[in-house]
Design a protein around this motif. Structure first.
Motif, PDB file in Angstrom:
ATOM      1  N   ALA A 118       6.204 -25.245 -10.353  1.00 31.74           N
ATOM      2  CA  ALA A 118       5.579 -25.177 -11.675  1.00 31.74           C
ATOM      3  C   ALA A 118       5.151 -23.747 -11.979  1.00 31.74           C
ATOM      4  O   ALA A 118       5.378 -23.224 -13.081  1.00 31.74           O
ATOM      5  CB  ALA A 118       4.385 -26.127 -11.738  1.00 31.74           C
ATOM      6  N   TYR A 119       4.517 -23.082 -10.997  1.00 35.82           N
ATOM      7  CA  TYR A 119       4.087 -21.698 -11.188  1.00 35.82           C
ATOM      8  C   TYR A 119       5.297 -20.789 -11.432  1.00 35.82           C
ATOM      9  O   TYR A 119       5.261 -19.898 -12.298  1.00 35.82           O
ATOM     10  CB  TYR A 119       3.309 -21.221  -9.966  1.00 35.82           C
ATOM     11  CG  TYR A 119       2.851 -19.779 -10.070  1.00 35.82           C
ATOM     12  CD1 TYR A 119       1.641 -19.455 -10.669  1.00 35.82           C
ATOM     13  CD2 TYR A 119       3.646 -18.744  -9.573  1.00 35.82           C
ATOM     14  CE1 TYR A 119       1.222 -18.138 -10.781  1.00 35.82           C
ATOM     15  CE2 TYR A 119       3.236 -17.420  -9.677  1.00 35.82           C
ATOM     16  CZ  TYR A 119       2.035 -17.123 -10.282  1.00 35.82           C
ATOM     17  OH  TYR A 119       1.629 -15.817 -10.400  1.00 35.82           O
ATOM     18  N   ALA A 120       6.387 -20.994 -10.682  1.00 36.07           N
ATOM     19  CA  ALA A 120       7.569 -20.135 -10.821  1.00 36.07           C
ATOM     20  C   ALA A 120       8.184 -20.271 -12.219  1.00 36.07           C
ATOM     21  O   ALA A 120       8.492 -19.267 -12.880  1.00 36.07           O
ATOM     22  CB  ALA A 120       8.589 -20.491  -9.749  1.00 36.07           C
ATOM     23  N   TRP A 121       8.335 -21.517 -12.685  1.00 31.42           N
ATOM     24  CA  TRP A 121       8.931 -21.715 -14.010  1.00 31.42           C
ATOM     25  C   TRP A 121       8.013 -21.202 -15.113  1.00 31.42           C
ATOM     26  O   TRP A 121       8.470 -20.620 -16.099  1.00 31.42           O
ATOM     27  CB  TRP A 121       9.263 -23.181 -14.232  1.00 31.42           C
ATOM     28  CG  TRP A 121      10.506 -23.641 -13.549  1.00 31.42           C
ATOM     29  CD1 TRP A 121      10.600 -24.570 -12.552  1.00 31.42           C
ATOM     30  CD2 TRP A 121      11.846 -23.184 -13.796  1.00 31.42           C
ATOM     31  NE1 TRP A 121      11.900 -24.728 -12.159  1.00 31.42           N
ATOM     32  CE2 TRP A 121      12.690 -23.882 -12.910  1.00 31.42           C
ATOM     33  CE3 TRP A 121      12.404 -22.249 -14.665  1.00 31.42           C
ATOM     34  CZ2 TRP A 121      14.072 -23.679 -12.875  1.00 31.42           C
ATOM     35  CZ3 TRP A 121      13.778 -22.038 -14.632  1.00 31.42           C
ATOM     36  CH2 TRP A 121      14.595 -22.747 -13.756  1.00 31.42           C
ATOM     37  N   CYS A 122       6.712 -21.388 -14.949  1.00 34.44           N
ATOM     38  CA  CYS A 122       5.774 -20.896 -15.956  1.00 34.44           C
ATOM     39  C   CYS A 122       5.796 -19.371 -16.005  1.00 34.44           C
ATOM     40  O   CYS A 122       5.715 -18.765 -17.080  1.00 34.44           O
ATOM     41  CB  CYS A 122       4.364 -21.402 -15.624  1.00 34.44           C
ATOM     42  SG  CYS A 122       3.173 -21.192 -16.964  1.00 34.44           S
ATOM     43  N   MET A 145      11.515 -24.011 -19.913  1.00 33.03           N
ATOM     44  CA  MET A 145      10.872 -23.532 -18.691  1.00 33.03           C
ATOM     45  C   MET A 145       9.398 -23.948 -18.650  1.00 33.03           C
ATOM     46  O   MET A 145       8.889 -24.437 -17.630  1.00 33.03           O
ATOM     47  CB  MET A 145      10.982 -22.007 -18.604  1.00 33.03           C
ATOM     48  CG  MET A 145      12.379 -21.480 -18.327  1.00 33.03           C
ATOM     49  SD  MET A 145      12.372 -19.668 -18.333  1.00 33.03           S
ATOM     50  CE  MET A 145      14.072 -19.322 -17.851  1.00 33.03           C
ATOM     51  N   PHE A 146       8.719 -23.746 -19.774  1.00 30.70           N
ATOM     52  CA  PHE A 146       7.303 -24.106 -19.829  1.00 30.70           C
ATOM     53  C   PHE A 146       7.124 -25.618 -19.744  1.00 30.70           C
ATOM     54  O   PHE A 146       6.250 -26.120 -19.012  1.00 30.70           O
ATOM     55  CB  PHE A 146       6.664 -23.574 -21.109  1.00 30.70           C
ATOM     56  CG  PHE A 146       5.250 -24.035 -21.305  1.00 30.70           C
ATOM     57  CD1 PHE A 146       4.237 -23.561 -20.492  1.00 30.70           C
ATOM     58  CD2 PHE A 146       4.933 -24.958 -22.288  1.00 30.70           C
ATOM     59  CE1 PHE A 146       2.924 -23.999 -20.661  1.00 30.70           C
ATOM     60  CE2 PHE A 146       3.624 -25.394 -22.456  1.00 30.70           C
ATOM     61  CZ  PHE A 146       2.617 -24.913 -21.643  1.00 30.70           C
ATOM     62  N   ASN A 147       7.900 -26.367 -20.478  1.00 31.20           N
ATOM     63  CA  ASN A 147       7.795 -27.822 -20.464  1.00 31.20           C
ATOM     64  C   ASN A 147       8.054 -28.383 -19.066  1.00 31.20           C
ATOM     65  O   ASN A 147       7.388 -29.310 -18.607  1.00 31.20           O
ATOM     66  CB  ASN A 147       8.773 -28.434 -21.465  1.00 31.20           C
ATOM     67  CG  ASN A 147       8.439 -28.068 -22.899  1.00 31.20           C
ATOM     68  OD1 ASN A 147       7.304 -27.685 -23.194  1.00 31.20           O
ATOM     69  ND2 ASN A 147       9.425 -28.177 -23.776  1.00 31.20           N
ATOM     70  N   LEU A 148       9.073 -27.815 -18.371  1.00 38.24           N
ATOM     71  CA  LEU A 148       9.362 -28.246 -17.011  1.00 38.24           C
ATOM     72  C   LEU A 148       8.188 -27.924 -16.090  1.00 38.24           C
ATOM     73  O   LEU A 148       7.834 -28.726 -15.210  1.00 38.24           O
ATOM     74  CB  LEU A 148      10.636 -27.565 -16.515  1.00 38.24           C
ATOM     75  CG  LEU A 148      11.048 -27.871 -15.078  1.00 38.24           C
ATOM     76  CD1 LEU A 148      11.333 -29.362 -14.893  1.00 38.24           C
ATOM     77  CD2 LEU A 148      12.281 -27.046 -14.697  1.00 38.24           C
ATOM     78  N   ALA A 149       7.574 -26.761 -16.293  1.00 40.32           N
ATOM     79  CA  ALA A 149       6.417 -26.381 -15.473  1.00 40.32           C
ATOM     80  C   ALA A 149       5.290 -27.388 -15.628  1.00 40.32           C
ATOM     81  O   ALA A 149       4.623 -27.767 -14.641  1.00 40.32           O
ATOM     82  CB  ALA A 149       5.947 -24.982 -15.859  1.00 40.32           C
ATOM     83  N   VAL A 150       5.039 -27.834 -16.863  1.00 38.40           N
ATOM     84  CA  VAL A 150       3.991 -28.819 -17.109  1.00 38.40           C
ATOM     85  C   VAL A 150       4.295 -30.120 -16.366  1.00 38.40           C
ATOM     86  O   VAL A 150       3.425 -30.714 -15.712  1.00 38.40           O
ATOM     87  CB  VAL A 150       3.849 -29.079 -18.618  1.00 38.40           C
ATOM     88  CG1 VAL A 150       2.905 -30.257 -18.877  1.00 38.40           C
ATOM     89  CG2 VAL A 150       3.341 -27.832 -19.332  1.00 38.40           C
ATOM     90  N   MET A 151       5.550 -30.588 -16.442  1.00 41.17           N
ATOM     91  CA  MET A 151       5.914 -31.845 -15.791  1.00 41.17           C
ATOM     92  C   MET A 151       5.832 -31.728 -14.276  1.00 41.17           C
ATOM     93  O   MET A 151       5.404 -32.663 -13.576  1.00 41.17           O
ATOM     94  CB  MET A 151       7.315 -32.272 -16.229  1.00 41.17           C
ATOM     95  CG  MET A 151       7.430 -32.590 -17.714  1.00 41.17           C
ATOM     96  SD  MET A 151       8.966 -33.449 -18.142  1.00 41.17           S
ATOM     97  CE  MET A 151       8.598 -35.115 -17.567  1.00 41.17           C
ATOM     98  N   LEU A 152       6.208 -30.581 -13.740  1.00 40.74           N
ATOM     99  CA  LEU A 152       6.128 -30.371 -12.291  1.00 40.74           C
ATOM    100  C   LEU A 152       4.675 -30.334 -11.833  1.00 40.74           C
ATOM    101  O   LEU A 152       4.319 -30.875 -10.771  1.00 40.74           O
ATOM    102  CB  LEU A 152       6.833 -29.063 -11.913  1.00 40.74           C
ATOM    103  CG  LEU A 152       8.362 -29.067 -11.973  1.00 40.74           C
ATOM    104  CD1 LEU A 152       8.905 -27.642 -11.945  1.00 40.74           C
ATOM    105  CD2 LEU A 152       8.934 -29.874 -10.803  1.00 40.74           C
TER     106      LEU A 152
END
Length: 490
Positions: free
Chosen positions: A445-449, A425-432
């Motif tokens: 990104a905010y939602a996944w973080c 979830m965090f890694n995806l947020a960074v990429m987004l």
């Protein structure tokens, strides 16, 4: 403070998630699916016609062309009968005592009945042999079984969801011929309240009819097939259901000791995975004292029989899952890797991930072996393991072992994130947030973080305020809608 700028500083391949509680992993058959399997009914009829259901020799098989009088005469004329004693058990259910043509056969059997019990001359003759009453009993049973359709009709009604009709037909089959399958299904119906009020004591009574039936440890013992681990027979299924009832306290007082007893019965009946259940009971102190030694013995026996979960648990014991104890299982990374590898080859996802991590970190090896690890990560990732998906994504993100591919990394991070893997979830947020491997999307990104933070991810907690400060009002509203979707209208 800036947003944590690289996944490479985030989480490396995630640690293996705790193994699922194997006490609840045994599947107990419900709907048979796809209509009634004729083999179930055929097996049930064959079982009730066996000699175990008669007082002595009342053995009658179902109709077979090989039992026709013409065929038997042919076999006798050409000396194809393997033994005269075999022929003595081949009598017709229409005339079990013989007739004018076969009186000699009947007389020969009658003479055997008096050989020992009535003071016969042959001291070595068995005390109980085939008598006229046994033959009549077998003939009647055979006649009823050949004509009976109650079990077929019961399963058809069950598959159709007509549980009241199914219960009536199962009861009919039990009264007529004592089908164990009927008793098992009646136990299930009463336990689940299908076609009858929920009644656990009645369910237990019906299940006891199955487990208390006559049992030959040689002929009736279940043969566990590692290639079909979910395949069980009626006796094993009844024992596992009784264990589950007492472990969960379903309609009765919770009694883990009774659950332990029924797991032991299932193992006695030949269901080798029950040994794995007993091992976990000893490891966790469920229904018995906590003791690693019997747990290890049960697991070794179950693993030798082909139970994949036992292989995985042995890997855990020799790895680092349990505290080291002076009299416990010694730390042995090479052995742990071997057990994980064996379970991985058999398709166990958690074992596949554990073996990959050991290779990735070089545990039990002279040096790390990421090339081998990636192969196992990919295998587990494609089968849906979230931790493996996150680990494989990091390889594609960094371009280690495999060519760098940010789009593929993002896809695997997203697949793992959708399975609630916090690192992903965090890694995806960074990429987004950085537009890596696809479009930039600050709201997502905010939602996944935020979701990663809710699961305890420390870096997500640090990054979330930075993300929040960078959002436009529209992006913040869209992020809130993702996190708290509007309720569906009824």
């Amino acid at each position: 403070m800036t947003l944590l700028a690289a996944v490479s500083q985030a989480q490396s391949p995630a640690a293996s998630a705790p193994a699922a509680n194997t006490l609840d992993t045994v599947k107990v058959n419900g709907s048979r699916g796809g209509g009634v399997d004729p083999s179930i009914v055929d097996a049930a009829k064959s079982k009730v016609l066996s000699r175990n259901f008669a007082s002595s020799c009342a053995f009658m098989s179902g109709y077979s062309a090989a039992d026709d009088a013409v065929t038997l005469a042919y076999m006798r004329d050409f000396r194809l009968m393997d033994s005269p004693s075999n022929e003595s058990e081949r009598f017709s259910d229409l005339s079990p005592d013989g007739n004018a043509k076969t009186a000699s056969v009947g007389s020969a059997i009658e003479e055997q009945t008096t050989a020992f019990g009535a003071g016969g001359k042959d001291a070595m003759a068995p005390a109980t042999v085939c008598g006229a009453g046994d033959r009549r009993f077998a003939a009647g049973r055979n006649w009823i079984a050949r004509k009976d359709k109650s079990l077929t009709q019961a399963f058809e009604a069950y598959e159709a969801g007509n549980y009241a009709e199914a219960r009536a037909r199962f009861e009919q089959g039990w009264k007529k011929l004592g089908y164990e399958e009927a008793a098992l299904m009646l136990g299930r119906l009463h336990l689940l309240g299908l076609g009858t009020p929920r009644d656990t004591p009645k369910a237990i009574a019906w299940l006891r009819e199955v487990v208390d039936a006559r049992y030959d440890p040689v002929k009736d013992r279940f043969q566990f097939n590692p290639q079909k681990p979910d395949l069980i027979n009626t006796r094993v299924e009844a024992a596992l259901l009784l264990a589950r009832i007492h472990l969960a306290g379903q309609g009765v007082a919770r009694d883990p000791a009774q659950a332990y007893k029924w797991w032991s019965k299932a193992l006695d009946y030949g269901f080798e995975p029950a040994g794995t259940l007993l091992a976990q009971a000893h490891l966790s102190g469920i229904g018995t004292q906590t003791d690693v030694k019997p747990a290890l013995a049960y697991l070794e026996a179950a693993s030798q029989a082909g139970d994949v979960t036992a292989l995985y648990m042995l890997g855990q014991l020799y790895h680092h899952q349990l505290p080291r104890q002076p009299d416990g299982v010694p730390l042995d990374l090479q052995r742990a890797g071997a057990y994980y590898g064996a379970a991985a080859k058999a398709g166990h996802l958690d074992a596949t991930l554990a073996a990959a991590r050991m290779m990735d970190l070089g545990e039990g090896l002279p040096a790390p072996a990421p090339e081998r690890a990636v192969v196992l990560y990919k295998d587990a990732a494609l089968k849906g393991n979230a931790d493996a998906q996150n680990a494989l994504a990091t390889f594609f993100y960094r371009g280690e072992v495999v060519p760098q591919n940010l789009a593929t990394a993002r896809q695997f991070f997203q697949a793992a994130a959708q399975r609630r893997q916090p690192d992903a979830m965090f890694n995806l947020a960074v990429m987004l947030a950085q537009g890596q491997g696809g479009d930039k999307d600050m709201a997502a990104a905010y939602a996944w973080c935020s979701l990663s933070k809710s699961l305890g991810h420390p870096q997500a907690a640090a990054a979330l305020p930075v993300l929040a400060a960078s959002l436009t009002p529209e992006e913040k509203a869209r992020a809130d809608a993702m996190l708290k979707p509007a309720p569906k209208k009824s």
